[in-house]
Design an enzyme around this catalytic site. Structure first.
Site, PDB file in Angstrom:
ATOM      1  N   GLY A  72      35.110  37.233  32.557  1.00 60.40           N
ATOM      2  CA  GLY A  72      34.809  35.591  32.503  1.00 60.40           C
ATOM      3  C   GLY A  72      36.866  34.809  32.483  1.00 60.40           C
ATOM      4  N   GLN A  73      37.569  35.804  33.316  1.00 55.91           N
ATOM      5  CA  GLN A  73      38.497  35.604  34.065  1.00 55.91           C
ATOM      6  C   GLN A  73      38.527  34.514  35.811  1.00 55.91           C
ATOM      7  OE1 GLN A  73      41.673  38.919  34.560  1.00 55.91           O
ATOM      8  NE2 GLN A  73      40.567  39.660  32.808  1.00 55.91           N
ATOM      9  N   GLY A  74      39.221  33.376  35.285  1.00 57.66           N
ATOM     10  CA  GLY A  74      39.297  32.831  36.129  1.00 57.66           C
ATOM     11  C   GLY A  74      38.862  33.012  38.053  1.00 57.66           C
ATOM     12  N   TYR A  76      37.125  35.942  38.623  1.00 61.25           N
ATOM     13  CA  TYR A  76      35.769  36.309  38.893  1.00 61.25           C
ATOM     14  C   TYR A  76      34.890  35.317  38.471  1.00 61.25           C
ATOM     15  CZ  TYR A  76      38.801  40.630  38.253  1.00 61.25           C
ATOM     16  OH  TYR A  76      39.438  41.812  38.408  1.00 61.25           O
TER      17      TYR A  76
END
Lengths: 188, 589
Positions: A72-74, A76
């Site tokens: 969920g990291q920006g 990715y």
């Protein structure tokens, strides 16, 4: 589909397979939710932030799931769309205690719904309003209001409050998704 | 108030670059950019918003910490806060930074949201005369009125006084003065400065969580560098005037640069090892309202509605006129995209985003923004915190895939201006000529001047001659103001000449005039060589005509002179010279 497969499925030895995409902002609890469904021997005890994505398999009574647990990291989040084509269903996890970023989650959901691969398909979307145990968490109703889920008209969706650590609410959600997916897979 | 309610109440149009995360118009925050900061104070990856609230400006000053949109903790501050920073003061795990709040002459340090330490700035020496006066007061050998008079005299001389003396001078009533003096005369006289601005600087390592020093600007025209572990003053740097904004880069033990904008509208740069601040400074033509630095460029927002940009050496790069007065400025440093720009809050309820000198975005708010901070908040990288004049709190989040047009369409020189012209190489002749001109400049100039004088002399002579002989078509005789115009029509061999005469006087008629011609009788034959002129009424145009026959068929022509004469005078009043056209040969059919 071969005769043997059909027989095996009828006997309940081989189950239907469904691909689900698990998305949501970082730190919303996607990996923890998947971890809950895994059988005891494969469970992870410490969950670390996912890098890229992970593929996990788990089974319910009638379906065999292949879950694409996306990071969920920006940086990715652009990966998500690469898997829209193959998925039969989407699990969107929301951190209901992070009021500040619900607007970001909504933005990502809007982008997902606008994607042509998602638009032309009939896919059910399951929302988990996760971390309901936290003190400043909002209710699932409030959460769906903030996400403006009532505006989703052409997709089947369902929201349930959950607590991925204890597993509360997860089975209810997966049950709904299983019912929906069975419909989709039968019609195929 | 929840985010949903506030969001639905929002009237502004949807921006394609910012998400409206939170808006509380009644957060009752009274604060400025210097008093807002963002830090991971619990080392849990969830960055908190730290705001020093000025309360009413007199009471209720608070240090507020927000976790997400919820107020997490509140600590009362005794005096007005002038700056808030977070810094790492030790190497203990977990790496929790401390909060430093500047207030009056003190720095209050908070760790784990609890008061931890109070640092007092070194005292300033009290003026000997002032101290003596208060000592005399203590011994009751002095009247309060005498004391007042003496102190007033000192103040008039420009001597900096202690807070006690200043307060004493404010008192009007005699009884109050006596009471005040009685109350305080026995406590020793102290003089303390007030912190005006606060910053941090890494001590010896560049890591994100390395130990930092505190940089303090004071009312006593000094910048102090504080050691974070022992809380001792590591360095004291005097400035010619009180600093108001600081921008610090570098490391204390290696190399650093402190840029301070001051109350006299100048920006001074302090470097490691330099003590001479007078040498390098930028003089602004207006008071600064904000100072920021991106890389090696200094951005200054000024009171004359301009955003100015300088190099670190003090050379002005550009100035941008903004549509309203600036309230505060802040750097937008979006690390994931490597995008750096300057946010400029204006008094017309807008926040402009400048990438270099180009306006790339405008954020509209419903109140004037007075405090801004851009950075990581919660788990979100690009959060913009804004506080408004009405006490509101607005949080916006920069969209993940935002693209700013790096250049706006208006302004700037046209592209053609940058096209290089194809200038030919210098020839040998040109170089020789240039050399010659350079060597003989004086002689050439003299020659030129002499020729010019000769030319003028000649022109003057010719003019005098013409006047003498009345050779010009306008009469120079004041008694006979006449104008002559003659023209020749036809292609030959017969031409028609028209002589126009006009009396240019206002009231005087001309009489006894006649026209005659001077020509070569081998070439031309005039039908009339003598034309008597009737009385000329002022202002009217009279035309006289005659036919001329060209006698030569060799294609030659000559000048013909027209004389206007007065009976009884042998010098013509005016003369017209007409150059005759070449005649066509007579075609006999």
């Amino acid at each position: 589909m071969g005769l043997f497969d059909g027989l095996a499925r009828w006997l309940g030895i081989k189950k239907k397979e469904a691909n689900v995409l698990v998305v949501g902002l970082d730190n919303s609890g996607k990996t923890t939710i998947i971890n809950h469904f895994k059988s005891e021997e494969y469970k992870n005890h410490d969950i670390v932030p996912t890098i890229g994505f992970q593929v996990e398999k788990f089974k319910t009574k009638s379906l065999s799931f292949t879950a694409f647990d996306m990071s969920g990291q920006g940086r990715y989040r652009d990966l998500w769309q690469a898997y829209y084509r193959e998925c039969h269903g989407v699990i969107f996890v929301i951190d209901s205690s992070d009021k500040l970023r619900i607007v970001v989650a909504k933005d990502e959901l809007d982008a997902l719904l606008k994607h042509p691969e998602v638009q032309r398909k009939r896919i059910p979307i399951l929302f988990f309003a996760n971390k309901m145990d936290l003190r400043d968490a909002v209710s699932s109703v409030k959460c769906s209001q903030l996400m403006e889920l009532e505006n989703i008209r052409d997709k089947a969706w369902h929201i349930c409050a959950s607590n991925a650590i204890t597993g509360d609410g997860l089975d209810e959600g997966i049950q709904w998704l299983t019912d929906q997916l069975k419909d989709v897979l039968v019609k195929k | 108030m929840s985010a949903a309610e506030t969001r639905s109440g929002s009237t502004e149009e949807k921006s394609d670059k910012w998400l409206d995360a939170y808006r509380d118009p009644v957060a009752s925050l009274y604060t400025f950019t210097q008093c807002i900061t963002l830090a991971d104070i619990q080392a849990d990856g969830d960055w908190k918003l730290i705001i020093a609230d000025l309360g009413t400006g007199m009471f209720n000053m608070k240090l507020k910490v927000y976790k997400g949109t919820n107020l997490m903790s509140e600590n009362t501050i005794i005096d007005l806060p002038t700056g808030v920073v977070t810094f790492y003061m030790d190497l203990n795990e977990p790496r929790t930074p401390a909060i430093a709040v500047a207030s009056g002459p003190y720095i209050y340090i908070y760790k784990n949201l609890r008061p931890y330490f109070k640092f007092t700035l070194p005292q300033i020496e009290v003026n000997a005369v002032e101290e003596d006066l208060w000592n005399q007061m203590k011994e009751s050998s002095l009247n309060v009125y005498v004391l007042r008079e003496m102190l007033e005299g000192m103040r008039a001389d420009g001597t900096p006084l202690t807070v006690r003396s200043l307060r004493f001078l404010q008192l009007q009533d005699g009884a109050d003065m006596v009471a005040f003096a009685e109350m305080y005369k026995n406590t020793p006289l102290k003089k303390q400065t007030v912190i005006t601005c606060l910053g941090t600087m890494k001590k010896s390592m560049a890591e994100e969580d390395a130990i930092s020093c505190l940089i303090i600007g004071t009312e006593s025209k000094c910048i102090y560098v504080l050691d974070p572990e022992a809380f001792t003053v590591l360095a004291t740097m005097p400035l010619p005037i009180v600093p108001v904004f600081l921008s610090v880069t570098g490391m204390f033990d290696v190399e650093y640069r402190i840029v301070a904008s001051c109350r006299n509208g100048c920006i001074y740069t302090l470097k490691r090892g330099t003590t001479d601040t007078e040498k390098s400074f930028i003089e602004l033509n207006s008071q600064p309202v904000g100072l920021e630095r991106i890389g090696k460029t200094i951005y200054v927002g000024c009171m004359d509605e301009t955003l100015q940009c300088f190099t670190s050496k003090g050379k002005k790069l550009w100035t941008v006129q903004v549509p309203a007065s600036i309230t505060t400025i802040e750097v937008l440093d979006y690390k994931t995209k490597g995008f750096k720009a300057v946010l400029v809050a204006l008094s017309n309820c807008e926040v402009h985003l400048y990438k270099e000198k180009y306006l790339v975005d405008i954020i509209k708010t419903d109140s004037v923004v007075t405090g801004m901070r851009f950075g990581r908040f919660g788990r979100e990288e690009g959060a913009l915190i804004m506080t408004t004049r009405g006490g509101g709190l607005i949080i916006k989040i920069l969209k993940r895939n935002v693209v700013f047009e790096e250049r706006d369409l208006t302004g700037g020189p046209p592209a053609a201006q940058n096209v290089k012209l194809n200038i030919p190489k210098k020839t040998k002749l040109f170089v020789d000529q240039t050399m010659r001109e350079r060597e003989n400049a004086v002689a050439m100039h003299r020659t030129f001047q002499r020729d010019l004088y000769l030319l003028r002399l000649r022109a003057a002579r010719e003019y005098a001659k013409a006047l003498d002989k009345s050779m010009n078509p306008i009469s120079s005789d004041p008694t006979e103001p006449l104008k002559l115009a003659a023209q020749v029509q036809g292609i030959g061999p017969v031409f028609k000449m028209t002589v126009n005469l006009q009396n240019t006087s206002l009231s005087q008629a001309s009489v006894n005039l006649l026209i005659t011609f001077d020509f070569d009788d081998k070439l031309y034959n005039f039908k009339k060589t003598y034309i008597p002129v009737p009385m000329l009424v002022p202002g009217l145009n009279y035309a006289f005509e005659t036919f001329i026959e060209c006698l030569s068929d060799k294609g030659v022509s000559d000048n013909v002179k027209v004389y206007v004469l007065k009976e009884g005078k042998n010098i013509p009043i005016i003369t017209g010279v007409i150059s005759m056209p070449v005649s066509e040969t007579l075609v006999v059919v």
